[in-house]
Design an enzyme around this catalytic site. Sequence first.
Site, mmCIF file in Angstrom:
data_model
loop_
_atom_site.group_PDB
_atom_site.id
_atom_site.type_symbol
_atom_site.label_atom_id
_atom_site.label_comp_id
_atom_site.label_asym_id
_atom_site.label_seq_id
_atom_site.Cartn_x
_atom_site.Cartn_y
_atom_site.Cartn_z
ATOM 1 N N ARG A 114 0.836 -1.207 0.000
ATOM 2 C CA ARG A 114 0.000 0.000 0.000
ATOM 3 C C ARG A 114 0.866 1.251 0.000
ATOM 4 O O ARG A 114 0.550 2.245 -0.666
ATOM 5 C CB ARG A 114 -0.925 -0.011 1.216
ATOM 6 C CG ARG A 114 -2.060 1.006 1.128
ATOM 7 C CD ARG A 114 -1.743 2.341 1.752
ATOM 8 N NE ARG A 114 -1.180 2.155 3.067
ATOM 9 C CZ ARG A 114 -0.225 2.919 3.560
ATOM 10 N NH1 ARG A 114 0.289 3.911 2.861
ATOM 11 N NH2 ARG A 114 0.250 2.697 4.776
ATOM 12 N N THR A 126 11.053 14.259 3.852
ATOM 13 C CA THR A 126 11.771 13.951 5.091
ATOM 14 C C THR A 126 13.285 13.958 4.876
ATOM 15 O O THR A 126 13.786 13.418 3.890
ATOM 16 C CB THR A 126 11.343 12.571 5.627
ATOM 17 O OG1 THR A 126 9.941 12.592 5.880
ATOM 18 C CG2 THR A 126 12.085 12.222 6.903
ATOM 19 N N GLY A 143 3.392 -18.736 20.913
ATOM 20 C CA GLY A 143 4.706 -18.811 20.288
ATOM 21 C C GLY A 143 4.653 -18.862 18.777
ATOM 22 O O GLY A 143 5.608 -18.458 18.094
ATOM 23 N N GLU A 157 4.294 9.930 7.983
ATOM 24 C CA GLU A 157 3.305 10.909 7.527
ATOM 25 C C GLU A 157 2.542 11.525 8.700
ATOM 26 O O GLU A 157 1.335 11.680 8.673
ATOM 27 C CB GLU A 157 2.362 10.290 6.489
ATOM 28 C CG GLU A 157 3.124 9.842 5.253
ATOM 29 C CD GLU A 157 2.242 9.493 4.080
ATOM 30 O OE1 GLU A 157 1.123 10.018 3.991
ATOM 31 O OE2 GLU A 157 2.693 8.698 3.234
#
Length: 426
Positions: free
Chosen positions: A123, A165, A382, A405
């Site tokens: 995505r 960024t 586990g 974001e």
Amino acid sequence: MFKPVCRHATRQLAAATRSAAIGSRHLHAPVPFDWKDPLGSNNMFTEEELAISETAESYCQERMLPRVLEAYRNEEYDKKILEEMGELGLLGATIKGYDCAGVSSVASGLITRAVERVDSGYRSGMSVQSSLVMGGIDEHGTQEMKEKYLPGMAKGKILGCFGLTEPNHGSDPGSMETTAKPHPSKKGYFSISGAKTWITNSPIADVMLVWAKLQETGKIRGFLIDRDQCPPGTLETPAIKNKNGLRASITGMIQLDECPVPEANMFPNVEGLKGPFSCLNSARYGIAWGTMGALEDCIARTREYALERKQFKGNPVAKYQLVQKKLADATTDAAYGIVAATQAGRLKDEGKLAPEMISMIKRQNCDRALVNARVLQEVFGGNAVSDEYGIGRHVANLFVTQTYEGQSDIHALILGRAITGLQAFC
């Protein structure tokens, strides 16, 4: 005598009608609860939106899901995925024209939900292409930019990345150090220098939407940088390896050293943080949908495991109260998150969506997806450590979605400022 008789007859008829209605209701069985759609959100979508959702779900489950385990293990991203999405019209889906589908914001959210049901990394790759880069070009670019890039990006033939960024500036993009100045030897060009990091798609991107400060004015502007137009040594996009999350997507840096960029490649009419934030708001809206897809997959995997896993006198662990509470909490949060994202999508298309609403749904849905995925992971005991069960992959990915974001605490401050009118960032 006529009117009173009529009133009396009317009252008798109304009472009989109510009685018949009550009786008819009891003739029908109650609507069954659907744990996959707890609040009946499918009733909120149009036929077109449901058809788009079905197309996206089929593609994601049949063609993406079989690849994700090896992709996550090996940190390998197959860029053909974007071409496959392009063939189905899933890229830049809300953009009108330029070979884009031009669908509703809710329809685009349903696409995002289907993709992240498989993996947040997949995505992320789609969101950068569709929301951050294509959306930025569509909203702020010139007509020439739109015609040059959008049709190819819609088909997944041109890949994009978004450079905001920096190594020293994450939540504080206004302090960016990347600069653009008039090129000393190329008239009509800027010279851009600086570094961007944690950039999805950068190692494979053909075009990069990079935000830089004009050295002369200090104003932040957006630039489209074509990889094939950059002289050797002026642009590097090394991959960032050994990630703990989003391993099925490709992440890297953008390193610019006196890179020449034509003035015509600068967004003409937007300056400051308004430009990147408008792109980010579109992507954040998609994240609010996507994280619900990831949470829904966690619920489905946990339910299946709990029904099959036998413990304590041969009972399925789904029979026990603590397991049922975990599933109930997660299912409730997923249902509420979908309804909230749908409402935001409708307002978005009507031009009534405040940026703070996006902060609210991005923060809430990311937080609840992460919290519930971590709790559901406990049901596996586990076995949760084994990547074949998928739950650990979602947990690792959802930590990243909660962070990038706009980390959740930053969005809390955005909301706090909107509520109180007081700035808490400084």
